[in-house]
Design an enzyme around this catalytic site. Structure first.
Site, short mmCIF file in Angstrom:
data_model
loop_
_atom_site.label_atom_id
_atom_site.label_comp_id
_atom_site.label_asym_id
_atom_site.label_seq_id
_atom_site.Cartn_x
_atom_site.Cartn_y
_atom_site.Cartn_z
N ASP A 210 45.53 53.07 52.31
CA ASP A 210 44.41 52.32 52.87
C ASP A 210 44.84 50.95 53.40
OD1 ASP A 210 41.78 52.01 53.69
OD2 ASP A 210 41.11 51.14 51.79
N HIS B 269 40.67 52.11 56.51
CA HIS B 269 39.31 52.60 56.77
C HIS B 269 38.53 51.68 57.70
CE1 HIS B 269 38.21 49.88 53.36
NE2 HIS B 269 37.08 49.77 54.03
N GLY C 165 31.99 44.58 54.15
CA GLY C 165 32.33 43.62 55.17
C GLY C 165 33.57 42.82 54.82
N ASN C 166 33.89 42.80 53.51
CA ASN C 166 35.11 42.14 53.06
C ASN C 166 36.34 43.02 53.25
OD1 ASN C 166 33.18 40.79 50.42
ND2 ASN C 166 34.05 39.62 52.08
N SER C 167 36.17 44.27 53.57
CA SER C 167 37.27 45.22 53.64
C SER C 167 38.39 44.72 54.54
CB SER C 167 36.77 46.57 54.16
OG SER C 167 35.86 47.15 53.27
N GLY D 258 60.77 64.11 44.54
CA GLY D 258 61.08 65.52 44.31
C GLY D 258 60.83 65.92 42.87
#
Length: 464
Positions: free
Chosen positions: A136, A106, A210-212, A269
Site C-alpha cells: 500500500d 489505494h 483523507g489522511n491516506s 522460498g
C-alpha cells in the site's frame, strides 16, 4: 462487525539537515515553553505536507442482468462498456527537494491523473514511478519540482512504545490538520490490522479519511511511518491507527531512485507458522517465540544456508520475528543483494547464520505464453511454475506444472482463475506452456479441462 478502512496522514519538514532540526529532549522549563506545545515542530513540518487529488478512469459495463442472482454471473462481461470517473482525495509527504513524494497505493496506484497541492497553494502534476498494492505504498515524482521542503526518514527500528507522535494531513478534505498521540504498539500484523501480510506501527493519534498517504512524525519532525489504515466501527478515528514503518518507505525510495518500476522483495522460498505454547512445548522450548519452518523450496536461500524443516527462526539481524509478516518485513528492509544474520534454534541449540537476500529465481524458464485469436481462448496467459511465478501468484512452494497467470476475458467467463494449474486438456497431459497453445488451437466440438485449484481437482467442460 469491525470495518477496516484505509487511512493516512501527510506531514512535512523543511529541507534542513536532520541534526539542525532535532528537538531537545527535556522537560519544558517555563510557561512560555509549555504554551508553545508542538508549534515549532509543526511550523517546520507543515510545508512538506501535500494534498493529493487523484482521478481514476475505469471501464464499466452496463448489463441488463445486473442484480440478477443467476444471470448476472452467467453473463458477466456482457454489456456496453462506458467510462466511469472516480476521484480520490489523500495526503502525501515530500521526501526530497527534487519532488519525490510518498503516498498510499489505494490513493494513487491506479490513477490516470494526479494533482499535488502544497501548503503555499502551488500545484504540480505528478506521476507514479513505483507502487505496490500489497505494501500500500506509492512513490510519486512531481513535474518541474526543485528546492522543495522535505521530511527526513527516521530509522523506525528505534521507535519505542510511548513516544509522542504527530499526524498531519487533510481529513475529510477540510484542510491541513494536526493531531497528536503516542506510539501505541509495534510489530502489528495479521488479521487485527485488516492486512494479513502487513507490518505496522500502531498509534492513537487521530487519523481519518483523507489522511491516506501522509506520515506519522516524531517530536523531532522525522517520519516514523506512513499512516495506512484504521480499525473502526463508524469509519472515523477510534484511536487505533496503523502506519507503515519508515524503513520500508526508505526501500521504496531507493528502488525508485534506481529506476525500478516494480517493487522487488527478497525471496525466502520458505513457509512457516508462529510458534504457540503447544508447539513450543512439543519443540522443547521454554517460551513460545519465533516461527517454525514447515516447508522449504529446493532453491531457497535458507536451504542453501543450512536451514531445515522444523528449525525455529527467532531473529533477523538481531530483531525478533514472531510471524511470517515480520519475517517478510525484516528481509525486505534488509534489501536484495544484502546478507541477513538469521538466528536459528534447532534441538535446543541457537546459531546465527548469514542468509543471502535474493529475488525469486526464474529457473527453470517460465516459457510464458499468451494465446491469440487463432485459439478458442484468446487472451489466456500461462507459464511454467518456477520460484518467480510461484512468488508472483502467491502459490504453494510445491506447485508444479503449467499455471494460469491471467485467464483473459474469455478464460474468466469459462471459469479459469489466476493460479490454476492446467493438468490436462481433452485428456491430453499438459507439461509445458506450448502444449496449451497446441491443445486449444483445434480442440474439436468439445473442450474438457482438468485443473488443480488450491489442491483441489476441478473439471471444466464446454461445447464449442
Amino acid at each position: 462487525m469491525f470495518r477496516f478502512l484505509v487511512i493516512v496522514l501527510g506531514l512535512g519538514l523543511a529541507a534542513v539537515p536532520v541534526d539542525q532540526v532535532r528537538a531537545e529532549t527535556r522537560v519544558p522549563q517555563s510557561q512560555a515553553e509549555i504554551s508553545l506545545g508542538f508549534a515549532p515542530v509543526v511550523k517546520r513540518a507543515a510545508p512538506a505536507v501535500v494534498n493529493i487529488y487523484a482521478r481514476i478512469v475505469t471501464q464499466v459495463q452496463d448489463s441488463p442482468f445486473a442484480g440478477d442472482p443467476f444471470f448476472a454471473d452467467l453473463f458477466r462481461g456482457f454489456g456496453t462498456p462506458r467510462p466511469r470517473v472516480q476521484n480520490s482525495l489523500g495526503s502525501g509527504v515530500i521526501l526530497s527537494a527534487d519532488g519525490i513524494v510518498v503516498s498510499n497505493y489505494h490513493v494513487v496506484g491506479q490513477a490516470t491523473d494526479i494533482r499535488v497541492v502544497t501548503t503555499d497553494r502551488k500545484e504540480y502534476q505528478a506521476s507514479v514511478v513505483l507502487s505496490d498494492k500489497e505494501a500500500d505504498l506509492a512513490i510519486l515524482q512531481l513535474e518541474g519540482a526543485e528546492g522543495l521542503p522535505y521530511l527526513p526518514l527516521r530509522d523506525s527500528d528505534h521507535v519505542e512504545v510511548g513516544e509522542l507522535a504527530l499526524a498531519i494531513g487533510n481529513p475529510f478534505g477540510v484542510g491541513q490538520t494536526v493531531s497528536s498521540g503516542i506510539v501505541s504498539g509495534l510489530a502489528r500484523s495479521g488479521a487485527a490490522t485488516g492486512n494479513a501480510r502487513g507490518y505496522f506501527i500502531q498509534t492513537d493519534a487521530p487519523i481519518n479519511p483523507g489522511n491516506s498517504g501522509g506520515a506519522l512524525i516524531d517530536v523531532n519532525g522525522a517520519v516514523i511511518g506512513i499512516n495506512s489504515r484504521i480499525l473502526s466501527r463508524s469509519g472515523g478515528s477510534n484511536g487505533i491507527g496503523f502506519a507503515i514503518p519508515a524503513n520500508l518507505v526508505a526501500q521504496f525510495v531507493a528502488q525508485a531512485r534506481a529506476g525500478n518500476t516494480v517493487f522487488e522483495r527478497p525471496w525466502a522460498g520458505m513457509a512457516g507458522q508462529p510458534v504457540d505454547s503447544d508447539l513450543a512445548q512439543s519443540l522443547g522450548m521454554t517460551l513460545p517465540e519465533g516461527i517454525v519452518i514447515s516447508d522449504l523450496h529446493p532453491q531457497s536461500p535458507f536451504r542453501k544456508a543450512g536451514f531445515e524443516v522444523g528449525d525455529v527462526i527467532t531473529e533477523v539481524d538481531g530483531d525478533p520475528v514472531n510471524s511470517p509478516s515480520e519475517m517478510v518485513f525484516r528481509m525486505t528492509v534488509r534489501g536484495i543483494g544484502a546478507s541477513a544474520q538469521v538466528t536459528r534454534l534447532r534441538n535446543g541449540e541457537s546459531a546465527t547464520i548469514a542468509v543471502q537476500m535474493i529475488t525469486a529465481p526464474d529457473d527453470p524458464p517460465a516459457e510464458a505464453v499468451t494465446l491469440d485469436e487463432k485459439t478458442v481462448v484468446p487472451g489466456l496467459s500461462v507459464a511454467r511454475a518456477n520460484p518467480a511465478v510461484i512468488a508472483r501468484l502467491g502459490l504453494t512452494l510445491s506447485t508444479e506444472g503449467v499455471v494460469v497467470t491471467d485467464p483473459g476475458p474469455y478464460g474468466a467467463r469459462a471459469g479459469l482463475k489466476r493460479g490454476d494449474v492446467i493438468a490436462a486438456i481433452n485428456d491430453e497431459a499438459i507439461e509445458r506452456p506450448r502444449d496449451v497453445r497446441r491443445a486449444l488451437s483445434d480442440p474439436g466440438r468439445w473442450l474438457k479441462m482438468e485443473l488443480l485449484r488450491q489442491g483441489q481437482r476441478v473439471r471444466l467442460r464446454f461445447r464449442l
